[in-house]
Design a protein around this motif. Structure first.
Motif, PDB file in Angstrom:
ATOM      1  N   PRO A  73       0.981  -1.204  -0.070  1.00 57.18           N
ATOM      2  CA  PRO A  73      -0.063  -0.004   0.009  1.00 57.18           C
ATOM      3  C   PRO A  73       0.919   1.313  -0.014  1.00 57.18           C
ATOM      4  N   LYS A  74       1.974   1.162   0.752  1.00 55.67           N
ATOM      5  CA  LYS A  74       2.982   2.314   0.750  1.00 55.67           C
ATOM      6  C   LYS A  74       3.681   2.525  -0.531  1.00 55.67           C
ATOM      7  N   THR A  75       4.642   1.529  -0.740  1.00 54.43           N
ATOM      8  CA  THR A  75       5.483   1.448  -1.648  1.00 54.43           C
ATOM      9  C   THR A  75       4.906   1.235  -3.086  1.00 54.43           C
ATOM     10  N   GLY A  76       4.061   0.338  -3.170  1.00 46.98           N
ATOM     11  CA  GLY A  76       3.522  -0.134  -4.587  1.00 46.98           C
ATOM     12  C   GLY A  76       4.349  -1.322  -5.034  1.00 46.98           C
ATOM     13  N   LYS A  77       5.524  -1.576  -4.189  1.00 51.05           N
ATOM     14  CA  LYS A  77       6.187  -2.798  -4.716  1.00 51.05           C
ATOM     15  C   LYS A  77       5.654  -4.148  -4.424  1.00 51.05           C
ATOM     16  N   GLN A  78       5.759  -5.099  -5.202  1.00 49.45           N
ATOM     17  CA  GLN A  78       5.165  -6.419  -5.201  1.00 49.45           C
ATOM     18  C   GLN A  78       6.411  -7.456  -4.932  1.00 49.45           C
TER      19      GLN A  78
END
Length: 292
Positions: A73-78
């Motif tokens: 939610p914060k970084t958008g990284k998966q």
């Protein structure tokens, strides 16, 4: 290569931009393409996918399989969600096959159960495992003990020529809660009779060496009960027409839930069997990575 593309041509320019964007779409790391999906019950399914050209494995081993998780939610990284999966296909198969449970709130299987042919999965090409022929000393009779999706490595080994070269008899026990959960294993074993390739490679009628012993613990079926109880009472040996397990003749592989594994380990050691490993072959082995 033709270098005559002109940026003054709007059609060509648009095509060039579109191609660049398509190339930029990130693919999954260690991606393989799903080729087939079969659902057996609301809890069980199998799927096949492409096999990495460089992947070599021994029938009975497992690899890490997964999908990309939801974006942070914060970084958008998966981050990839990975889980150990026994390879259900034999070592000679051109594709990879896996047999899986569906856990509705499971981080991975809640997503994995919805895959379709054409989708991609992550497959880390580093096979490992103890359910391999190399970890057992030579014997006469080989026992496969499975619960639930623990049948998967035996689906590989039942289609492995070495299994029939090394043993005179192969007994596969499969304990599930409901009859529908036995479908995958039953269909696979029935298909061996008509498998022209295996009958040619291993020998006509090789499948006659197999004794299949499915049991259920909740739903009514032809044979009710836990395999450990049926062995303890002697009923299983009587049904199969074989003597009780002996370290002189019998070898065993176990793949099931943790409680089952521990109970069966104790039982096999009471029969005189010793746990082996790749580096120290003995008379039985257990897959520690499997959790049903």
């Amino acid at each position: 290569m033709n270098e005559m593309t002109s940026v003054d041509n709007p059609v060509t320019e648009a095509a060039t931009i579109r191609t660049a964007k398509e190339r930029a779409v990130p693919t999954l790391p260690d991606a393989q393409t799903v080729t087939e999906v079969k659902h057996y019950t609301d809890r069980l399914f199998s799927f096949r996918c492409t096999r990495p050209a460089s992947l070599r494995f021994r029938s009975g081993e497992f690899v890490m399989i997964g999908l990309m998780g939801d974006p942070d939610p914060k970084t958008g990284k998966q981050k990839p969600l990975l889980r150990a999966y026994s390879i259900a296909s034999p070592s000679w198969d051109e594709e990879m096959e896996f047999y899986s449970i569906k856990v509705q709130d499971g981080p991975l299987t809640s997503k994995l159960q919805h895959i379709q042919p054409g989708d991609q999965v992550i497959l880390r090409p580093k096979p490992v495992g103890t359910l391999v022929h190399d970890a057992l000393l030579p014997g006469k009779r080989l026992w496969f003990f499975a619960t639930g999706t623990g049948f998967a490595p035996f689906a590989s080994l039942l289609r492995e020529p070495q299994t029939y070269e090394d043993y005179d008899e192969v007994i596969i026990t499969h304990t599930c809660r409901e009859a529908g959960e036995l479908t995958y294993g039953r269909e696979l074993i029935e298909a061996l009779k008509d498998d022209e390739l295996l009958n040619e490679v291993i020998g006509e009628g090789f499948w006659k060496k197999i004794k299949y012993y499915p049991t259920t613990t909740r739903e009514e079926s032809a044979k009710m009960g836990r395999i450990t109880d049926l062995m303890r009472s002697g009923e299983a040996f009587e049904d199969l027409g074989v003597p009780p397990i002996s370290p002189e003749t019998d070898r065993a592989m176990i793949c099931g839930n943790l409680a089952f594994n521990l109970e069966l380990k104790d039982m096999l050691e009471e029969f005189g069997l010793e746990e082996g490993a790749n580096s120290n072959p003995k008379t039985y082995v257990v897959e520690k990575a499997f959790l049903d």
